[in-house]
Enzyme design. Structure first.
Site, PDB file in Angstrom:
ATOM      1  CG  ASP A 143       5.325  13.382   9.504  1.00 37.93           C
ATOM      2  OD1 ASP A 143       5.517  14.400   8.847  1.00 37.93           O
ATOM      3  OD2 ASP A 143       5.801  12.261   9.204  1.00 37.93           O
ATOM      4  CG  LEU A 151      -1.804  -0.917   1.630  1.00 39.09           C
ATOM      5  CD1 LEU A 151      -2.482  -1.166   2.861  1.00 39.09           C
ATOM      6  CD2 LEU A 151      -3.022  -0.942   0.428  1.00 39.09           C
ATOM      7  CD  GLU A 209       9.168   1.355  -0.535  1.00 40.10           C
ATOM      8  OE1 GLU A 209       9.853   0.114  -0.862  1.00 40.10           O
ATOM      9  OE2 GLU A 209       9.389   2.132  -1.596  1.00 40.10           O
ATOM     10  N   GLY A 210       7.219   4.019   3.375  1.00 39.13           N
ATOM     11  CA  GLY A 210       7.889   5.475   3.870  1.00 39.13           C
ATOM     12  C   GLY A 210       9.285   5.223   4.305  1.00 39.13           C
ATOM     13  CB  THR A 211      10.923   7.488   6.564  1.00 42.08           C
ATOM     14  OG1 THR A 211      10.222   8.490   5.625  1.00 42.08           O
ATOM     15  CG2 THR A 211      12.422   8.165   6.511  1.00 42.08           C
ATOM     16  CG  PHE A 212      10.604   5.720   9.649  1.00 38.56           C
ATOM     17  CD1 PHE A 212      12.025   5.700  10.304  1.00 38.56           C
ATOM     18  CD2 PHE A 212       9.787   6.897   9.999  1.00 38.56           C
ATOM     19  CE1 PHE A 212      12.428   7.153  10.464  1.00 38.56           C
ATOM     20  CE2 PHE A 212      10.635   8.147  10.246  1.00 38.56           C
ATOM     21  CZ  PHE A 212      11.725   8.144  10.269  1.00 38.56           C
TER      22      PHE A 212
HETATM   23  N1  ATP Z   1      -3.919   1.264   8.013  1.00 35.81           N
HETATM   24  C1  ATP Z   1      -3.936   1.663   7.003  1.00 35.81           C
HETATM   25  N2  ATP Z   1      -4.574   1.176   5.941  1.00 35.81           N
HETATM   26  C2  ATP Z   1      -4.260   1.310   4.901  1.00 35.81           C
HETATM   27  N3  ATP Z   1      -3.228   2.043   4.219  1.00 35.81           N
HETATM   28  C3  ATP Z   1      -2.183   2.397   5.229  1.00 35.81           C
HETATM   29  C4  ATP Z   1      -2.467   2.197   6.588  1.00 35.81           C
HETATM   30  N4  ATP Z   1      -1.454   2.624   7.436  1.00 35.81           N
HETATM   31  C5  ATP Z   1      -0.778   2.924   6.238  1.00 35.81           C
HETATM   32  N5  ATP Z   1      -1.131   3.083   5.137  1.00 35.81           N
HETATM   33  C6  ATP Z   1      -0.737   3.561   3.802  1.00 35.81           C
HETATM   34  O1  ATP Z   1       0.982   3.410   3.942  1.00 35.81           O
HETATM   35  C7  ATP Z   1       1.240   4.781   3.774  1.00 35.81           C
HETATM   36  C8  ATP Z   1       2.660   4.896   4.615  1.00 35.81           C
HETATM   37  O2  ATP Z   1       2.495   4.537   5.933  1.00 35.81           O
HETATM   38  P1  ATP Z   1       3.115   5.362   7.186  1.00 35.81           P
HETATM   39  O3  ATP Z   1       3.070   7.001   7.082  1.00 35.81           O
HETATM   40  O4  ATP Z   1       2.375   4.759   8.525  1.00 35.81           O
HETATM   41  O5  ATP Z   1       4.532   4.753   7.081  1.00 35.81           O
HETATM   42  P2  ATP Z   1       5.724   5.780   7.273  1.00 35.81           P
HETATM   43  O6  ATP Z   1       6.880   4.572   6.782  1.00 35.81           O
HETATM   44  O7  ATP Z   1       5.882   6.454   8.475  1.00 35.81           O
HETATM   45  O8  ATP Z   1       5.742   6.775   6.074  1.00 35.81           O
HETATM   46  P3  ATP Z   1       6.268   8.278   5.844  1.00 35.81           P
HETATM   47  O9  ATP Z   1       7.902   8.121   6.066  1.00 35.81           O
HETATM   48  O10 ATP Z   1       6.033   8.625   4.393  1.00 35.81           O
HETATM   49  O11 ATP Z   1       5.446   9.272   6.655  1.00 35.81           O
HETATM   50  C9  ATP Z   1       0.151   5.926   4.230  1.00 35.81           C
HETATM   51  O12 ATP Z   1       0.439   6.677   3.419  1.00 35.81           O
HETATM   52  C10 ATP Z   1      -0.901   5.046   3.618  1.00 35.81           C
HETATM   53  O13 ATP Z   1      -0.992   5.103   2.242  1.00 35.81           O
END
Ligand code: ATP
Length: 564
Positions: A170, A44, A46-49
């Site tokens: 954030d 779904l 891909e983020g930094t963490f």
């Molecule tokens: N519970 C969920 N249901 C559906 N999609 C989700 C859910 N949690 C996260 N996502 C998807 O995954 C993406 C990244 O999630 P999240 O922000 O928690 O990760 P991150 O690694 O911290 O990302 P970033 O570094 O971009 O902030 C979200 O923008 C969303 O599209």
């Protein structure tokens, strides 16, 4: 200020007292399942963490999201950011805050590599959309009642967090998840923390901060001016600024303050809300990043730009995007704003229509659809980075900082009547058109490395996002003086749209400084130039390396080892 302080709450809760007060019922958290309890159904986001996958619970058929916790550096163990996120999410319980339901573990099979650490996943309910993905979906057009409904829920979630002394740090559209039942939930607590200080009170804005925290938080486009000027005693008002940006984004369908460097970010903020004065932002000149700023005086274009959305929307937006963080409207007061009490009223969540799933990674699909539309006017050349130099961008004559790209949500900064606007080649890098990377948010700030002593002797601890005061020492600050340029979000303009650099393009781990020292992901190799640009000195940058060297030495001196 004294009256404002008096209006605030009493003693700050210790993290332990907070945990005791807020513990969720034990049965609301499963514990630790195995990854085989879930059937993976595709990525779904891909983020930094972490990487986020859609999955189905085998036993009940419930849809969930699994956030894989990436161990960037295995020897460092479980990332502190993930620990914090898990700890906070386990405590929080509100209908507008994403709920952590379980943790799942994936052990490496004996055949592959049993010495490898197991992979951990955070399990949360599956949400059909994130707000950023939903706004990018060309077939979705927000109605006023729908916008009001989402904004109201966002404010309710934030009121709960702030009331419990949690700073999200954030706030952005991609971190707001929305279900097809019309429910909005605040997600991604990787940067969140418990804060010391009074909770917001009605009519008292954000008030003054009590202690210092790192200012390296919040994704640039949603970052308030006080953080861009390095205020450390910040408050819940930083999240309220983010709410203003998200509100504007829902109104116009694209991010409203898409700065291309921290300098440019301040510039377009002043274009929108007016340049700071002693009345609109008392004390701004005394902020570390404000000393050398000489912004061109302008009244701000907010009323004009958002006029078509009505006086109440303009009034609320103005209060959310107020330069003076002490008086910026808080969540309690925003919920009482006439915007929510006049027709058309906020929709009931269940009345909002269903939309096709829209997540971070669906944007590529939407873009292919948009690409099928008639092309937007082209122009300009490719920008290659942040505009550097003293007072960069200020007094540039850029009228509004917004682009006129028709098909993208992201501005190209050409429509603002920049002084050199007709000549793409002569514009500063940030004012030139970016190639098709528009859908990549500027990454989060890097994780600073060492704790710093704050003025009052307290430490922003145990916060992994500590200010690297010794970091970019050669660079220039937002105002151009000797202030370090903590311009941590220089986006890559080279990659294809949406594409992250393939893993194999990244330098091998040993060649890189520790993760927290690195700039945002980029599609080029890390080299000395990067070090200099980010103000790192190879001799001192890698604490881990020094450790490694000394460990190796002592090991090689060991008699046992020598014998072997
Ligand atoms: N519970 C969920 N249901 C559906 N999609 C989700 C859910 N949690 C996260 N996502 C998807 O995954 C993406 C990244 O999630 P999240 O922000 O928690 O990760 P991150 O690694 O911290 O990302 P970033 O570094 O971009 O902030 C979200 O923008 C969303 O599209």
């Amino acid at each position: 200020m004294a009256t404002m302080a008096a209006a605030y709450g009493t003693e700050a809760l210790s993290p332990r007292a907070f945990a005791v007060q807020h513990h969720r019922p034990k049965d609301s958290f499963t514990g630790c399942s195995r990854i085989s309890d879930y059937e993976l159904m595709g990525k779904l986001g891909e983020g930094t963490f972490g990487e986020v996958h859609k999955a189905r619970t085998r036993q009940t058929g419930t849809m969930v999201a699994l956030k894989k916790i990436i161990m960037h550096n295995e020897k460092d163990g479980f990332p502190i950011t993930a620990l914090r996120e898990i700890k906070l999410l386990k405590l929080l319980s509100h209908k507008n805050v994403l709920r952590l339901e379980d943790m799942a573990v994936e052990h490496h099979s004996k055949i592959t590599d049993k010495r490898k650490r197991p992979i951990m996943y955070m399990v949360t309910p599956y949400m059909d959309h994130d707000l950023s993905g939903l706004l990018d979906n060309p077939s979705v057009h927000f109605t006023v009642p729908q916008t009001k409904c989402y904004l109201f829920q966002l404010l309710q979630g934030l009121r709960y967090l702030h009331d419990n002394r949690i700073l999200h740090r954030d706030m952005k559209a991609a971190n707001l998840l929305i279900s097809n039942k019309g429910i909005l939930q605040i997600a991604d607590f990787g940067l969140a923390r418990h804060y010391d200080g009074p909770v917001p009170k009605p009519g008292a804005g954000g008030g003054d901060g009590k202690r210092e925290y790192t200012s390296l938080v919040v994704t640039r486009w949603y970052r308030p001016p006080e953080l861009l000027m390095f205020l450390k005693k910040y408050t819940t008002a930083i999240d309220m600024w983010g709410v203003g940006c998200v509100f504007g984004e829902m109104l116009v369908g694209k991010p409203i303050l898409a700065g291309e460097s921290d300098v440019h970010q301040l510039e377009i903020i002043f274009d929108l809300v007016g340049s700071p004065t002693d009345q609109t932002m008392p004390g701004w000149k005394q902020l570390p990043g404000g000393e050398k700023l000489t912004p061109r005086s302008r009244p701000g274009s907010l009323s004009q730009r958002f006029r078509e959305h009505g006086a109440d929307a303009v009034s609320l937006l103005k209060q959310l995007l107020q330069l003076d963080w002490r008086n910026r409207i808080n969540a309690i007061d925003a919920l009482e704003h006439p915007y929510f009490k006049t027709t058309p009223y906020p929709a009931r969540p269940e009345d909002i229509p269903h939309f096709e799933d829209s997540h971070e990674l669906d944007r590529r699909k939407f873009h292919d659809r948009k690409a099928a539309l008639p092309p937007a006017p082209q122009g300009g050349t490719v920008g290659v980075g942040a505009f550097e130099g003293p007072n960069a961008g200020f007094g540039s004559g850029n009228g509004n900082g917004y682009g006129n790209r028709m098909n993208g949500r992201y501005p190209n900064h050409q429509g603002g009547g920049h002084r050199n606007g007709e000549d793409g080649g002569r514009r500063p890098a940030w004012a030139r058109e970016q190639p098709r990377h528009e859908h990549r948010l500027p990454p989060r700030p890097p994780l600073p490395e060492l704790p710093i002593n704050t003025r009052d002797g307290a430490m922003d601890h145990p916060d992994p996002y500590r200010e690297r005061d010794r970091a970019p020492r050669n660079a220039r600050g937002a105002g151009g003086g000797n202030r370090p340029d903590v311009d941590t979000y220089i986006p890559s303009y080279r990659g294809g749209r949406d594409e992250r650099p393939p893993r194999e393009d990244r330098p091998p781990r040993e060649d890189r400084p520790p993760r927290e020292d690195r700039p945002p992901r980029d599609d080029r190799r890390w080299d000395d130039r990067d070090d200099r640009r980010h103000g790192w000195d190879r001799r001192e940058r890698d604490y881990d390396d020094r450790n490694r060297v000394s460990k190796t030495r002592s090991r090689s001196r060991s008699p046992m080892r020598a014998r072997r």
